[in-house]
Design a protein around this motif. Sequence first.
Motif, PDB file in Angstrom:
ATOM      1  N   ASP A 178      10.331  -9.447  -9.071  1.00 46.90           N
ATOM      2  CA  ASP A 178      10.152  -8.350  -9.990  1.00 46.90           C
ATOM      3  C   ASP A 178       8.698  -8.288 -10.413  1.00 46.90           C
ATOM      4  OD1 ASP A 178      11.997  -6.442 -11.590  1.00 46.90           O
ATOM      5  OD2 ASP A 178      10.448  -7.107 -12.977  1.00 46.90           O
ATOM      6  N   ALA A 179       8.149  -7.084 -10.401  1.00 45.25           N
ATOM      7  CA  ALA A 179       6.732  -6.958 -10.693  1.00 45.25           C
ATOM      8  C   ALA A 179       6.491  -5.936 -11.787  1.00 45.25           C
ATOM      9  CB  ALA A 179       5.977  -6.544  -9.436  1.00 45.25           C
ATOM     10  N   THR A 180       5.496  -6.204 -12.600  1.00 46.23           N
ATOM     11  CA  THR A 180       5.054  -5.236 -13.589  1.00 46.23           C
ATOM     12  C   THR A 180       3.567  -5.012 -13.401  1.00 46.23           C
ATOM     13  OG1 THR A 180       4.732  -7.049 -15.130  1.00 46.23           O
ATOM     14  CG2 THR A 180       6.752  -5.780 -15.378  1.00 46.23           C
ATOM     15  N   GLU A 181       3.092  -3.905 -13.952  1.00 48.87           N
ATOM     16  CA  GLU A 181       1.663  -3.608 -13.871  1.00 48.87           C
ATOM     17  C   GLU A 181       0.978  -4.292 -15.044  1.00 48.87           C
ATOM     18  OE1 GLU A 181       0.305  -1.844 -11.315  1.00 48.87           O
ATOM     19  OE2 GLU A 181      -1.724  -2.071 -12.099  1.00 48.87           O
ATOM     20  N   ALA A 182       0.499  -5.495 -14.806  1.00 52.26           N
ATOM     21  CA  ALA A 182      -0.231  -6.235 -15.840  1.00 52.26           C
ATOM     22  C   ALA A 182      -1.666  -5.703 -15.878  1.00 52.26           C
ATOM     23  CB  ALA A 182      -0.201  -7.724 -15.529  1.00 52.26           C
ATOM     24  N   PRO A 183      -2.438  -6.046 -16.908  1.00 53.89           N
ATOM     25  CA  PRO A 183      -3.803  -5.525 -16.997  1.00 53.89           C
ATOM     26  C   PRO A 183      -4.649  -5.789 -15.756  1.00 53.89           C
ATOM     27  CG  PRO A 183      -3.200  -6.576 -19.036  1.00 53.89           C
ATOM     28  CD  PRO A 183      -2.066  -6.801 -18.116  1.00 53.89           C
ATOM     29  N   ASN A 184      -4.398  -6.906 -15.086  1.00 54.73           N
ATOM     30  CA  ASN A 184      -5.200  -7.241 -13.914  1.00 54.73           C
ATOM     31  C   ASN A 184      -4.625  -6.700 -12.618  1.00 54.73           C
ATOM     32  OD1 ASN A 184      -7.556  -8.483 -14.438  1.00 54.73           O
ATOM     33  ND2 ASN A 184      -6.743 -10.562 -14.453  1.00 54.73           N
ATOM     34  N   GLY A 185      -3.408  -6.193 -12.651  1.00 53.47           N
ATOM     35  CA  GLY A 185      -2.787  -5.721 -11.428  1.00 53.47           C
ATOM     36  C   GLY A 185      -1.340  -6.151 -11.378  1.00 53.47           C
ATOM     37  N   GLU A 186      -0.810  -6.216 -10.157  1.00 57.96           N
ATOM     38  CA  GLU A 186       0.611  -6.525 -10.032  1.00 57.96           C
ATOM     39  C   GLU A 186       0.885  -7.985 -10.374  1.00 57.96           C
ATOM     40  OE1 GLU A 186       2.925  -5.126  -6.760  1.00 57.96           O
ATOM     41  OE2 GLU A 186       3.924  -7.048  -6.521  1.00 57.96           O
TER      42      GLU A 186
END
Lengths: 560, 195
Positions: A495-503
């Motif tokens: 599962d991935a989220t769009e964190a400030p640095n990317g995926e």
Amino acid sequence: MSKLENLKQDLAGRFNIQNYDFSNAIGDDVLVLPKGDIVPVLKHFRDTGRFDFLMDVCGVDWPKREKRFDVVYHLFSSKDGSRLRVKVPLAEGESIESVIGVWKGADWFEREAYDMFGIRFDNHPNLRKILTHHQFVGHPLRKDYEADAQQHCDSVLPVHFDNVDGQRGDVLNENLVPLNIGPSHPAMHGTLRVMAELDGETIVRANPEIGYLHRCFEKMAETHPYNQVIPYTDRLNYCSAPANNVGYCKAVERVLNVEIPPRAQAMRVILCELSRVIDHIIAVGTGALDLGALTTFFHMFTYREKVYTLFERLCGARLTVSMTRVGGMAQDAPEGWFDEVLEFCREMNLAIDEVSRLILDNKIFVKRTMGVAPVSAQDAIAWGFTGPMLRATGVNVDLRKTKPYYGYDALDFDVPVGTNGDIYDRYLVRIEEMRQSIRIIQQVCKNVPGGDYTIRDKGIVLPEKKDVYGNIEGLMNHFMLVIKGLRPPVGEVYDATEAPNGELGFYLISDGSANPYRLKVRPPCFAVYQSFSSVVKGWQLADAIATVASMNLIAGELDR
Amino acid sequence: MASDSLSSGALSSTQNSSASNMALGTQAADDMSRSFAMTSKLDAVIAWGRRNSMWPLPYGTACCGIELMSVMGPRYDLARFGAEVVRFSPRQSDLLVVAGTITEKMAPILVRIYEQMLEPKYVISMGACASSGGFYRAYHVLQGADKVIPVDVYVPGCPPTPEAVLDGIMTLQKMIKDHTPRPWKDNWKNPYEQA
């Protein structure tokens, strides 16, 4: 026709698919291959454009199985946001062909799998340790390695480089100047180390060494119950701790197959976007600091402190908030909190205008960054870039748009992209992203859904304190959950989220016990940093410093 | 605050010298009292200078490093305690702030940085990881910076609030003022040298 059927047909004519196993695990397509087919199949996927990103390569240890290891490849398509997990079972002592020729971004991921599990990748040019120190014996993520078996290191790793085209990396060129920068160096942000070989000021070879903050996150996750892993996730990307909490809890909730209430979703969106803002504050502030502009850093930090105050009001902690729980939030927001967030947004909007005038229009900053060390879109995809680094090259991929979660699809915001992929564009994208995050927060805060802040499943969430102390049922539920633990069903999820640095991806395997069986983090800046030596080659030393700063490398998630 | 501590230092040494006056000859006692008074006063002056102009080396490796930025930053402003001159060169600094987890891979470098610092030097270990390894009881994490270098002040917290760090620095200032004995430092040996 389902995607999996489509995939099967696509492969049927070209490969011997009788040996393949197609399945679906909690919404993800899974393909199990024999080891000989991995390179041609991945090459086929890349060439036909079905999957353009290799997000992650990792190992999994199953000591009781005949073929002990799984090598797991996570593929991603930026067109439709679909994912595929390709697995190759491997016995101990067996090796597998490296996929570095298909996606060069496999480089460090394969090195990590080698370091952690001892899985050998044939034809990988630099298959050496990456995270553990050079005197470390054994492979720590194997199940038979004790989590607290420390091995001491008593010397510093000498300067060395990558092997390329018949040139040995550990042999230094006598005509060039070797230079070691870090890990204790102001521009190296504490724990990065770059070894360089200089011809005058020009970098001929550079080699980043990481692992100086390898805190064994993945092993710690295997030895702690699900909810106790949350504080460890805070300390991955500590500049934006709540975003990691959310990413991890979202993965666990997918294994549990629960949907969190709308109010919890809204709070998570606000926390994620606030953390994006403060992460970019650090990235922009320290980036300018490394180029000699101290004012930006001090000025921006005022606003970071304001967000700390908001976090403190919400949960008592400033930096590492651990605010989410599996199933929702730890507690509701205090009265008036959303109004305070709105007030902050108003101030922050003005501050963003100020900072863009301070650095983006600053002649020195422009000269130092514009056109310096650019990365092409093609390279960025091959390296596995995500987030602002990818978007600076002009590729419009943002998981909040491609694969929306928590109601991002209902929100009105833009995804800024750059054009040249140079250092200037990276800051341009980050500063514009702050504006967009503020837009998102304002929309959510003006319309916060009511209702509960967490689900009330007694097998997942602890009862409230008043129930624990007030009635026998609450006491029993509390006791059972603490003693037995939160036990998701057997299964696995990426599962991935769009964190400030990317995926920011979490690959979670549950074996039905109270601890995760395996938790692999796909850290965004790990994929970015591996490109460093080729990005800065031929540029000057000062440009390399600017490049390191613009990549926003956070050692906590880089080394885990 | 500064003038207070100076005068009290001078006062106590005068009392000492008047006590010794009775036992010794006048001339010798006079010489001695002068030298005693001077020595003690110089110590006080030096300690006053040292504690109010510490130059920290921020050895920020992890999350605590970010909180240390807050300590330096506009709201908490370490400059109020005379310690705003941050130096990354160990040869120019006298206060090593170990802010963050020290891993086994990092430990030899930390020792090297500590050895490069000139005397007098002080060490603050900021946060749970630097003090004890914190909640990372793990294969690659050193269980506290004091396993390899002598630590003067431990600041608890994960990460500590900036107020706690300021308190740690004030504690160190008091130690310098009081000339607190530091056996952990006097008996320290480089753990890698005999190996």
